[in-house]
Design a protein around this motif. Sequence first.
Motif, short mmCIF file in Angstrom:
data_model
loop_
_atom_site.label_atom_id
_atom_site.label_comp_id
_atom_site.label_asym_id
_atom_site.label_seq_id
_atom_site.Cartn_x
_atom_site.Cartn_y
_atom_site.Cartn_z
N ARG A 87 67.67 43.70 26.38
CA ARG A 87 67.27 43.12 25.10
C ARG A 87 67.54 44.08 23.95
O ARG A 87 67.99 43.69 22.86
CB ARG A 87 65.79 42.73 25.14
CG ARG A 87 65.50 41.54 26.04
CD ARG A 87 64.04 41.44 26.40
NE ARG A 87 63.19 41.31 25.22
CZ ARG A 87 61.86 41.49 25.24
NH1 ARG A 87 61.27 41.85 26.37
NH2 ARG A 87 61.17 41.34 24.14
N GLU A 100 62.21 39.31 15.86
CA GLU A 100 62.68 39.72 17.18
C GLU A 100 63.97 40.53 17.14
O GLU A 100 64.29 41.24 18.08
CB GLU A 100 62.89 38.47 18.06
CG GLU A 100 61.64 37.65 18.31
CD GLU A 100 60.79 38.23 19.40
OE1 GLU A 100 61.30 39.09 20.15
OE2 GLU A 100 59.62 37.81 19.54
N GLN A 154 57.53 42.92 16.37
CA GLN A 154 58.11 41.59 16.56
C GLN A 154 57.47 40.57 15.65
O GLN A 154 58.14 39.67 15.11
CB GLN A 154 57.96 41.17 18.03
CG GLN A 154 58.87 41.94 18.98
CD GLN A 154 58.60 41.63 20.43
OE1 GLN A 154 57.45 41.37 20.83
NE2 GLN A 154 59.63 41.68 21.26
#
Length: 805
Positions: free
Chosen positions: A605, A574, A569
């Motif tokens: 996610r 991200e 990340q």
Amino acid sequence: EVADTVTAWTPGPDAPLDSPRVHVVMQVTEPIGGYGRLGFATAAMWARSHGHTISVHRELEGGSAEHPTPEGMDHRFGKVELLRRFAATDAKEISSSCPAPWLLWLDADVFVTVQEDWASRLINENPGARLIGSRHSGGDGIINTGAVLVKCGAWASDFLTRWWTHPAASAESTDQYVLGKLIEAGADDEFIRILPVQAMNCDTFWWNSFVPGNSPVLHLMNTPNSVREALGARILAQTCAAACGGTYGDWRWFGNEYEASLRRAIAPVIHGGDGRGVKEDDLLRSVTYLAMYLVQQANEYEAEQVLVAGLGYADQVGLQAPLVRAVLADVLARQRKFDEADALVSIALEHLHTQSFSGPAGYPFLYYSVLRQHANLKKAAGQINGSLALFEEVVRGEEHEFGEGHPVLARTYSELALVLTEANQNALAAEYHQKAVDIDLATLGSSHPDAVLRLAHLAAALFRIGQSQEGAGLFDRAIQIAHALTFDGTDMIMAQLGDVLKKCQQLQAADNLYAASMERVLKKVDTAAGEAPPHAYYLVLTKRANLAKETGHYAEAADMYEQVLRVQQAELGEEHPMVSSTLSLLGLALSALGRHDAAVDHHRRSLVISERNKSADDPDVTRSLGNLGAALLQAGQQAEGVGYLQRAVDASEGTSNVAGLAKRLGNLAMAVEDNDPARALQLYSRALDLTRTVHGDSHPDTGTALGNLATSMVGAGQLKEAMLLFEQALQVDKAAYGEEHPAVATDLHNIGYVQFKMDRTKTRALASFSAALAIREKLLPPNHPEIQSTRNWVGKCSSKPHRRA
């Protein structure tokens, strides 16, 4: 300055007198003078320090600066004539025409990288030799002639004349190809020594065999000129420092400079800059080499971006770019984008076939390399019969073109053996693995990374046919050799060796290799200067986490996944696809720990990132849908979970990823089994049919599908039918994995359960459970839940059948 002189200078006053004198011969013409002068300078300084002499030459008569050999000859053939002129022309052992007892040819893109007099050492280590060279590990010849030693004398004069006048020489064949034909004839075996690749050369992809600070030379074959110049300048600077009483210094700059120089070379492609004045083939070669290096560094996603940009540039300027297409196809296949990969490699093969079979002898090497890649692509897509058919064509072509003992056949035999394993033809697979190992040990030596991995694959094949003791011995040998390797790419070789051991349930040995691989990666990092570990470190950490998860160490796995995720990340952002993959893996570990809400959050996610980066039917998207659906079911959200699993099935319908569709159907069947057992049976049955279509009746995935359908039948009370399927699954898994494997234990456990239900005496059931327990206790950690479950069956007979993950 380029000049025709016998010696560039005489030996230095402090040169040792007790070593064989060597005369270095090079050819540098103006088009390659940028890097050729640097290579000549490093060689000259090395030669002077050891009492050797050196000469550099321009094009031959009848040639030009752009093509330094006469018309009809490959441009690299000049070395043969230059060496022939120096060698004795009469019966004397050393003629006045030869300035030293030995001649050392160095290509202009060969850079001497050590202070040691390695040429004299090799001469002393090979008494009786008259030609010494390193094995060419993957090209159109047997010896890589970028660096070769020849002893002056009558034999050399005769041999070089036969080399120069060979019929293939005037048909534009390479000097390596013609030399290979002379060696294959066998008449000169007494005088020719073929050394391992790293002894006096290196692989095309240098990270497989070049050890900075230890290897005698760096051969930048096929490398873009700008990269040769950048690296050559740094090597010359180190050589100058050493000649002035210093040292060669720290070589950790090398990989970074290699990558940086390639990035500079492709700037016009990536950033749309001015490409005028830069050769188009140099630009595309830079694209290809940077992508290969990024793949080696476990950065496949950036490699894909570089290749896509390169292909766009090639289309813009009207170039075919078959190698860019082939490498991009390989990267896409790693991401399971089989349709796109297949289209690219098919176009590449069409271009290469025209080039390879209408040109000089020896050139089909590249065509067969890409055809072999196409065969592997078919294997990855589950099209085993198609893969075998292509491999048969590759084997026929390469055996005809190069002979059965050529090192390129070792790779082909080994990869064919892996496909035969998928087809459950394990005995034949072991034979081909043995052939590959025999070639490697005879040609590359045991210290080459290819030989290490092929030893491991042979060991795995022996395990599969019941020769576990012999297999264990070969594994031990491969591990010992791997730990002794010092090549730049040894870290990833160790990781790949760990993968092979893991498949054979040598789990602790696999984890030890992953740990050693990570240590090797860190040794290349300047932590004092704040350098962070590269992608390769986190790739291997992910492998360790996967192993921990699969062996029931879920908390350890989650910790490792979180380490990887934080770095990805921070460095990639991200929304990067690699972040999506790690989120999904972490979600699976959290589900196993009972942290279902957190698992659902991670899978959501992961799905969002996948959907933003990829098409709806991409395998990563369908995998994310399936993982989220399964996590929702475990969290008690039945309706939503089934909805996502159905979306995964719908997205997979009609794609080439039939194996993926079969798995999605199995997951959906598991989800609806309690509420709609009839539908579950239909889904499991279709999943089995699709798996058989892709893999046949003998593949391990077929065994899994048989077991899943049988378990569903048990729930429906169809015990006799279930027993038949469980027994089929057991035979498939024993043939695929051997007698001791977790899948075999699962089959035995499930057979025991059905026997318990059908047999009042429970004798057969107890025998099956006991056999399953013995395997699980041997292979799994002591606290693994499956061990306790099977113990309960042995002692209390109060468990249910297990479904294979």
